[in-house]
Structures are given as C-alpha cells and as structure tokens.
Design a protein around this motif. Structure first.
Motif, PDB file in Angstrom:
ATOM      1  N   ALA A  67      31.074  33.754  52.290  1.00  0.00           N
ATOM      2  CA  ALA A  67      31.106  35.197  52.091  1.00  0.00           C
ATOM      3  C   ALA A  67      30.568  35.536  50.706  1.00  0.00           C
ATOM      4  O   ALA A  67      30.876  34.865  49.723  1.00  0.00           O
ATOM      5  CB  ALA A  67      32.526  35.723  52.248  1.00  0.00           C
ATOM      6  N   SER A  68      29.753  36.600  50.624  1.00  0.00           N
ATOM      7  CA  SER A  68      29.095  36.931  49.363  1.00  0.00           C
ATOM      8  C   SER A  68      30.082  37.367  48.285  1.00  0.00           C
ATOM      9  O   SER A  68      29.777  37.288  47.096  1.00  0.00           O
ATOM     10  CB  SER A  68      28.064  38.044  49.593  1.00  0.00           C
ATOM     11  N   ASP A  69      31.266  37.841  48.685  1.00  0.00           N
ATOM     12  CA  ASP A  69      32.229  38.310  47.696  1.00  0.00           C
ATOM     13  C   ASP A  69      33.226  37.228  47.272  1.00  0.00           C
ATOM     14  O   ASP A  69      34.186  37.510  46.571  1.00  0.00           O
ATOM     15  CB  ASP A  69      32.992  39.529  48.215  1.00  0.00           C
ATOM     16  N   ARG A  70      32.985  35.977  47.697  1.00  0.00           N
ATOM     17  CA  ARG A  70      33.864  34.877  47.306  1.00  0.00           C
ATOM     18  C   ARG A  70      33.087  33.921  46.397  1.00  0.00           C
ATOM     19  O   ARG A  70      32.507  32.928  46.835  1.00  0.00           O
ATOM     20  CB  ARG A  70      34.408  34.141  48.532  1.00  0.00           C
ATOM     21  N   VAL A  71      33.060  34.277  45.119  1.00  0.00           N
ATOM     22  CA  VAL A  71      32.294  33.497  44.150  1.00  0.00           C
ATOM     23  C   VAL A  71      32.742  32.042  44.134  1.00  0.00           C
ATOM     24  O   VAL A  71      31.931  31.118  43.970  1.00  0.00           O
ATOM     25  CB  VAL A  71      32.450  34.123  42.743  1.00  0.00           C
ATOM     26  N   ALA A 244      31.026  40.647  44.208  1.00  0.00           N
ATOM     27  CA  ALA A 244      31.518  39.310  43.854  1.00  0.00           C
ATOM     28  C   ALA A 244      32.392  39.308  42.604  1.00  0.00           C
ATOM     29  O   ALA A 244      32.870  38.265  42.191  1.00  0.00           O
ATOM     30  CB  ALA A 244      30.339  38.359  43.644  1.00  0.00           C
ATOM     31  N   GLY A 245      32.612  40.476  41.997  1.00  0.00           N
ATOM     32  CA  GLY A 245      33.342  40.496  40.744  1.00  0.00           C
ATOM     33  C   GLY A 245      34.695  41.163  40.802  1.00  0.00           C
ATOM     34  O   GLY A 245      35.245  41.554  39.770  1.00  0.00           O
ATOM     35  N   SER A 246      35.247  41.279  42.014  1.00  0.00           N
ATOM     36  CA  SER A 246      36.498  42.027  42.148  1.00  0.00           C
ATOM     37  C   SER A 246      37.727  41.242  41.687  1.00  0.00           C
ATOM     38  O   SER A 246      38.768  41.829  41.434  1.00  0.00           O
ATOM     39  CB  SER A 246      36.695  42.455  43.609  1.00  0.00           C
ATOM     40  N   GLY A 247      37.631  39.943  41.550  1.00  0.00           N
ATOM     41  CA  GLY A 247      38.801  39.144  41.187  1.00  0.00           C
ATOM     42  C   GLY A 247      39.041  39.081  39.694  1.00  0.00           C
ATOM     43  O   GLY A 247      39.272  38.002  39.144  1.00  0.00           O
ATOM     44  N   GLN A 248      38.995  40.231  39.025  1.00  0.00           N
ATOM     45  CA  GLN A 248      39.140  40.262  37.571  1.00  0.00           C
ATOM     46  C   GLN A 248      40.175  41.313  37.167  1.00  0.00           C
ATOM     47  O   GLN A 248      39.858  42.283  36.464  1.00  0.00           O
ATOM     48  CB  GLN A 248      37.789  40.601  36.913  1.00  0.00           C
ATOM     49  N   PRO A 249      41.434  41.170  37.590  1.00  0.00           N
ATOM     50  CA  PRO A 249      42.428  42.197  37.245  1.00  0.00           C
ATOM     51  C   PRO A 249      42.594  42.384  35.747  1.00  0.00           C
ATOM     52  O   PRO A 249      42.798  43.512  35.270  1.00  0.00           O
ATOM     53  CB  PRO A 249      43.712  41.677  37.897  1.00  0.00           C
ATOM     54  N   LEU A 273      40.193  43.902  45.114  1.00  0.00           N
ATOM     55  CA  LEU A 273      41.335  43.753  44.219  1.00  0.00           C
ATOM     56  C   LEU A 273      42.512  44.598  44.699  1.00  0.00           C
ATOM     57  O   LEU A 273      42.359  45.763  45.055  1.00  0.00           O
ATOM     58  CB  LEU A 273      40.942  44.181  42.809  1.00  0.00           C
ATOM     59  N   ASP A 274      43.693  44.011  44.725  1.00  0.00           N
ATOM     60  CA  ASP A 274      44.904  44.733  45.120  1.00  0.00           C
ATOM     61  C   ASP A 274      45.188  45.827  44.089  1.00  0.00           C
ATOM     62  O   ASP A 274      45.410  45.521  42.905  1.00  0.00           O
ATOM     63  CB  ASP A 274      46.081  43.756  45.192  1.00  0.00           C
ATOM     64  N   PRO A 275      45.201  47.108  44.489  1.00  0.00           N
ATOM     65  CA  PRO A 275      45.440  48.188  43.519  1.00  0.00           C
ATOM     66  C   PRO A 275      46.743  48.035  42.763  1.00  0.00           C
ATOM     67  O   PRO A 275      46.855  48.485  41.608  1.00  0.00           O
ATOM     68  CB  PRO A 275      45.458  49.449  44.393  1.00  0.00           C
ATOM     69  N   ALA A 276      47.734  47.386  43.387  1.00  0.00           N
ATOM     70  CA  ALA A 276      49.035  47.232  42.725  1.00  0.00           C
ATOM     71  C   ALA A 276      48.929  46.394  41.456  1.00  0.00           C
ATOM     72  O   ALA A 276      49.771  46.512  40.555  1.00  0.00           O
ATOM     73  CB  ALA A 276      50.029  46.595  43.689  1.00  0.00           C
ATOM     74  N   LEU A 277      47.899  45.557  41.350  1.00  0.00           N
ATOM     75  CA  LEU A 277      47.752  44.699  40.181  1.00  0.00           C
ATOM     76  C   LEU A 277      47.447  45.491  38.913  1.00  0.00           C
ATOM     77  O   LEU A 277      47.655  44.990  37.807  1.00  0.00           O
ATOM     78  CB  LEU A 277      46.650  43.667  40.420  1.00  0.00           C
ATOM     79  N   LEU A 278      46.953  46.720  39.069  1.00  0.00           N
ATOM     80  CA  LEU A 278      46.641  47.534  37.897  1.00  0.00           C
ATOM     81  C   LEU A 278      47.776  48.467  37.524  1.00  0.00           C
ATOM     82  O   LEU A 278      47.759  49.060  36.443  1.00  0.00           O
ATOM     83  CB  LEU A 278      45.357  48.343  38.147  1.00  0.00           C
ATOM     84  N   GLN A 287      40.609  54.961  41.145  1.00  0.00           N
ATOM     85  CA  GLN A 287      40.281  53.619  41.615  1.00  0.00           C
ATOM     86  C   GLN A 287      39.885  53.673  43.080  1.00  0.00           C
ATOM     87  O   GLN A 287      40.515  54.359  43.890  1.00  0.00           O
ATOM     88  CB  GLN A 287      41.472  52.672  41.449  1.00  0.00           C
ATOM     89  N   HIS A 288      38.802  52.938  43.433  1.00  0.00           N
ATOM     90  CA  HIS A 288      38.326  52.855  44.809  1.00  0.00           C
ATOM     91  C   HIS A 288      37.941  51.409  45.100  1.00  0.00           C
ATOM     92  O   HIS A 288      37.554  50.664  44.191  1.00  0.00           O
ATOM     93  CB  HIS A 288      37.090  53.732  45.026  1.00  0.00           C
ATOM     94  N   ARG A 289      38.012  51.057  46.364  1.00  0.00           N
ATOM     95  CA  ARG A 289      37.495  49.744  46.772  1.00  0.00           C
ATOM     96  C   ARG A 289      35.990  49.702  46.517  1.00  0.00           C
ATOM     97  O   ARG A 289      35.448  48.735  45.978  1.00  0.00           O
ATOM     98  CB  ARG A 289      37.812  49.495  48.252  1.00  0.00           C
TER      99      ARG A 289
END
Length: 431
Positions: A67-71, A244-249, A273-278, A287-289
């Motif tokens: 998957a392109s979003d899984r670096v 690919a850069g969403s895993g950066q809370p 990214l899970d919104p709850a992490l912010l 915030q949007h997906r």
C-alpha cells in the motif's frame, strides 16, 4: 491543425498505484477527453473515482505492491529490493493488461516512468509511446549514464539478488522482442512529458529535447470533496505530509503548538492518523483525513509540506511559499531545490519543533523576496500551459511527424520563452 477538425483516437494511460503519480495525470486525461479522444486508464480499482471523474474508462488491475501509504512496507533503503518489486509487479499484471486491450488496442500509450508494462505494450502494439515523469528526470549524457551503471553493477556484483533481477528483466524484454538495454528501457524514454518548469528541474539546462517541460497538468478534482474557507481574511496555513506521511503524531502536535492562539487558520490533512492522538484542537485549527488540496491552496498564504513533487508543483502553480519537511525519496531533493530557488525553507523532520516551524512559516509568508519569486514562477508555470500543452504534444505525436519531436519541443519552449525564476537564489535551511 484546425482544433474543430481533430481526428479522435483511443489513448491508453498506464500508471502505478500511488496518488502522487495518478493525480498529476488527471488534468491531461480531462483535456484529452474534452477534445473528443477516448481514454482508457490502467490502475487499481481504488483509483476508479478520480479516473472516471476525469472522463476516462478504468481498466483495473490487481497490484502486487505494498500500500502506498505504508512507508514501513517499502524497502526504500534497498535499491535491489525496490527494483525487484517493480519488475515483479510488471510480470504479474502484464497478462491481464494484454487481455484487457485485446481487440481494442489504443492508438497511443502514455505511461508513468514506474509503469514498466507501458513501453512494452506500445512496442507489441506498434503504436507511439510517451513517458510521463512524476519527478526530476536525468540530465546525464551517454558517458555519464554508462559510468553510473558500471559503478552500480560493481557495487552489487556480489549480491545474487541483483544478478537474478537482471536475468529476469532481460527475459521480460526478450519475450517482447525489445532489444534495448535494461537501463535504456527504464531510464531513457523516446519522448517524455515533464510536469514542471525547466527552472525547477535539477540541471535543467542539460536535459535534452526528448523531455518536454509542460508544467503541472492540473484539473478539476470533484472526487476530493469540498472545503469551506474561513469567512474572514485570516491567513490560511495548509499542513499536509502526503498519503505516506500520516504516521507522525509528534509532528502534528508541534504544528498545533506552534500556531495555537496565532492569526493563522490552520488546515491539517493528517491521513489515517487517529484524531484522538492530537487531543482537543484550538478554534483556529481544523483537522481532516484529506482535503481538496487545490481548493485550499487557492486560499493559502503558506504550506507546510512533505515536499512530494505533486504538492510542490501545485503550490508553485498557486504562488504559495512552502516550508518543506521531507521524509523519503525525491522529497529531500525538492526541499533543497525550493531553498536554492528562494521559494521556501527546509526544516528537517527531526528538528521540526514548534518554534522552528512557526519561524519558518513567518519568514516565507512575509519576506518580499520569497513573495516576488513565488509570483514569478507561478506566472511562468501558467504560461507553460500544463494539460493543454501536454494534450497538444500528444496530438502532435498521434498525427504529426514523430521523428521531429525534439524540434517541435524546442520551438515550443522558444515560443514560451525561458523564465528567469531559476536565477534568483535566496533560500535558507533551518537546521
């Protein structure tokens, strides 16, 4: 050619499963469809909405790639493994693509650099082919290319995976009757459309006429939904690190800390990214997906970006200064290029603190030199024509003397004039 009497054709696009490669082609698809051409687009089913919205017929295939979003699933630090992934994909999907076009062969093939089946299929069907670049192209001449390849071969001489990869690739080409070397097949297209101004290309003056710099081929992207701009005149800051850069809370928390209580209206595109992490967000941060990026850039005064080529070109087209926070691949090159041309700043990810981000955004949004250079290159990019120029060149290959492509490209660039944005260098790395 009289535009009201253009002969229409069946055109096939072949692409890889990545939004950063598919989205930049959609404007060209829409322009070809507007001119009456029938466009078939080979891509996995997940790209169906945007492909159909551009007016093309999706020709789906089952990808073998991660998957392109899984670096973390991509062996980006292992060039042999990356090369093998691309070849395995081509071998796996080729039979299905042959069946899909059996009895309905296109008149011309366009393919992404990474879509290894495209050039092969054009050869088998004996139709013209145009490569589509998604990033910088090589300016290396024959001797430099040969020296690089010899160095690469020497470096991997003891790696049995490399020898096996080369053997299988040679077999892939031989089965199709293609005598080109592997390196010329993958790296030296007959002709190529490059969606950037020559000024942004690394060593742009050394790139030969097989490459046509047409600028970004933007189009309507209704499939991305709508975005409601703030009703007042607050400056808008877009923050997006790509699919690919969403895993950066931690990074996004620094952004929120940097701009809480400031005049900026911040638009965060945080992917999966899970919104709850912010945690709770201040009133000036949304915030949007994902967001309709072109719509936000039309209103934005600054852009914190991962530096992917598609995002960089879209921001340049809209005259939006950037703060680049690169992570992988060509993003680092693009960040350096933005600094060299004085179009933005570079903040390394591991140094992206709230204070550094706030200072960098403040600088690019207020510096008169940055403003002048971003405006100049935006004007230059709009003059290049983007999708309209790309479609003109595609029709030239369909109906004109193909052997004169380089002469035609030279006349095109000469008529547009060479921009001077590349001569203004005034950037600074925030380190």
């Amino acid at each position: 050619m009289d535009p009201t009497h253009r002969p229409t054709s069946h055109i096939a696009f072949f692409n890889i499963p990545a939004h950063g490669h598919v989205n930049p082609t959609l404007g060209t698809v829409a322009e070809l469809v507007r001119r009456g051409h029938r466009v078939s687009y080979a891509a996995p089913a997940e790209f169906g909405p945007q492909v159909r919205a551009a007016g093309a017929t999706l020709v789906p295939y089952e990808t073998t790639l991660p998957a392109s979003d899984r670096v973390e699933d991509w062996p980006s630090d292992d060039p042999v493994a990356m090369s093998r992934l691309a070849l395995d994909e081509a071998i796996a999907i080729l039979p299905g693509q042959l069946r899909a076009f059996d009895g309905d062969r296109p008149d011309l093939v366009l393919h992404d650099f990474g879509a290894l089946t495209g050039r092969l299929l054009a050869h088998r069907w004996r139709v013209p082919v145009i490569c589509l670049a998604s990033t910088h192209v090589s300016a290396a001449g024959p001797e430099e290319r040969r020296a690089r390849q010899e160095m690469f071969e020497e470096h991997f001489a003891d790696d049995p995976r490399w020898a096996e990869y080369r053997r299988r690739f040679r077999e892939f080409l031989d089965d199709a009757g293609i005598a080109l070397s592997i390196d010329d097949y993958t790296g030296l297209p007959e002709r190529c459309l490059v969606p950037m101004p020559r000024e942004f290309q690394i060593d742009g003056d050394a790139v030969d006429g097989r490459y046509a710099f047409v600028g970004p081929c933007l189009g309507q992207r209704g499939h991305q939904g709508e975005w409601r701009a703030p009703v007042d005149d607050r400056p808008v800051l877009l923050v997006a690190l790509g699919s690919a850069g969403s895993g950066q809370p931690g990074f996004y928390r620094e952004v929120v800390a940097a701009f809480t209580g400031t005049p900026w209206h911040v638009v965060l595109a945080t992917g999966t990214l899970d919104p709850a992490l912010l945690g709770p967000l201040p009133p000036n941060v949304e915030q949007h997906r994902s967001v309709p990026q072109l719509a936000v850039l039309e209103r934005a005064s600054a852009f914190i970006t991962h530096g992917g080529m598609g995002s960089v070109l879209e921001a340049m087209h809209h005259g939006v200064p950037m703060v680049a926070v690169p992570q992988v691949n060509d993003q680092h090159l693009n960040a350096e290029r933005l600094v060299e041309l004085g179009l933005g700043r570079h903040v390394p990810l591991d140094k992206a603190t709230a204070a550094r981000l706030r200072d960098a955004v403040s600088f690019v949004a207020s510096d008169s030199g940055v403003a002048a250079r971003t405006a100049a290159i935006a004007q230059r990019m709009r003059r290049l024509g983007g999708a309209v120029t790309a479609a003109d060149l595609i029709e030239f290959v369909l109906h004109g003397p193909r052997e004169h492509w380089q002469d035609h490209v030279a006349r095109l660039e000469g008529g547009l004039g060479r921009g001077d944005a590349g001569h203004a260098v005034n950037g600074t790395t925030v380190g």
